[in-house]
Enzyme design. Sequence first.
Site, PDB file in Angstrom:
ATOM      1  CE  LYS A   1      31.777  23.852  44.012  1.00 40.93           C
ATOM      2  NZ  LYS A   1      32.578  23.447  42.864  1.00 40.93           N
TER       3      LYS A   1
ATOM      4  CD  GLN B   1      33.655  20.758  40.564  1.00 38.22           C
ATOM      5  OE1 GLN B   1      32.752  21.376  41.116  1.00 38.22           O
ATOM      6  NE2 GLN B   1      34.929  20.924  40.883  1.00 38.22           N
TER       7      GLN B   1
ATOM      8  CG  ASP C   1      33.278  28.330  38.526  1.00 34.58           C
ATOM      9  OD1 ASP C   1      33.486  28.440  39.740  1.00 34.58           O
ATOM     10  OD2 ASP C   1      33.254  27.240  37.921  1.00 34.58           O
TER      11      ASP C   1
END
Length: 292
Positions: A50, A94, A117
């Site tokens: 990322k 994460q 997300d």
Amino acid sequence: MESRKLSGAVVRDAVFAELSAGVASSDCQPGLAVVLVGDDPASRVYVASKGKACDKLGFHHVTHRLPVDTSESEVLDLIDSLNTDQDIHGILVQIPLPGHISEGRIQAAVDPRKDVDGFHPDNLGRLLAGQPRFVPCTPKGIVEMLRFHEVDLPGREVAIVGRSVIVGRPLAMLLSLKTVPGNATVTLCHSATRDLASVTRRADIVVAAMGYPGGLTREHIAEGAGVVDVGINRIDDPAAKKGYRLVGDVAPEALDGWASAYTPVPGGVGLMTIAMLMRNTWDAMQLQVGGS
Ligand code: NDP
């Protein structure tokens, strides 16, 4: 049967080109914060990729690496400060998180306008209501990939195997929306599905998101159907440079030479997930700068 391999790389490149052009002509720099708790090796690899994507596109990015014993309230405090940080437009925590931290509470603490997300209940609810804002990156990437490769969806039967909030459930919502792309007839399968093969064999397109290699075989897929393989599994391979290689959830025999089209692993859906994270971060900046 000649099978078409649906590359994720070409779609990712097209998305990146569009975003790079956007950044070059923008007064504002999109900013992404990634929060990583613990030392999970796969998570470290994802976080690094990322960061690389941000560098490539000229996005500002910060990674907060926290020790595995960080408390839930410490993570919540960090989220609070990122929620008000003007340089950060997107926040990604994460997963998986260590067991003592509730993923649900952490995801709900992220400002929904920074939830790149797409896991905040607000954003999941909007998707269900047919008014999507931030959509989880993997299902969004799958739909973008099918659109780019001109895979016909309206009226077709799609069987999705796996109902997680990360992949299967939001994908079922997206594909069944009364929009283009969408309008598919979707069946969402899971471990309690009776006679899985009889359900999946009926489908024009099968999506595999089960979490283990060889989950679907030729028995599950009609010859000439399309296959989206979402799985990412590491298997030991002493001949490979890293000592392992990545495989999907579908047995190779059910892909090349059997399916009419399929997404490869690696080089398929995984690349799209990162591309859609970047697009969501760009969109989050527009939303916040635009003030709506
Ligand atoms: P989960 O483990 O959360 O979910 C797996 C799903 O598969 C569950 O719904 C489970 O059913 C279902 N399932 C498992 N076995 C069977 C079976 N025999 N028959 C029918 N259904 C079954 O996995 P994720 O959704 O997180 O991930 C799925 C895969 O996608 C993994 O390989 C993961 O690595 C990959 N992935 C890839 C991404 C990418 O960017 N390409 C991003 C995210 C994930 P039940 O609900 O009943 O338990």
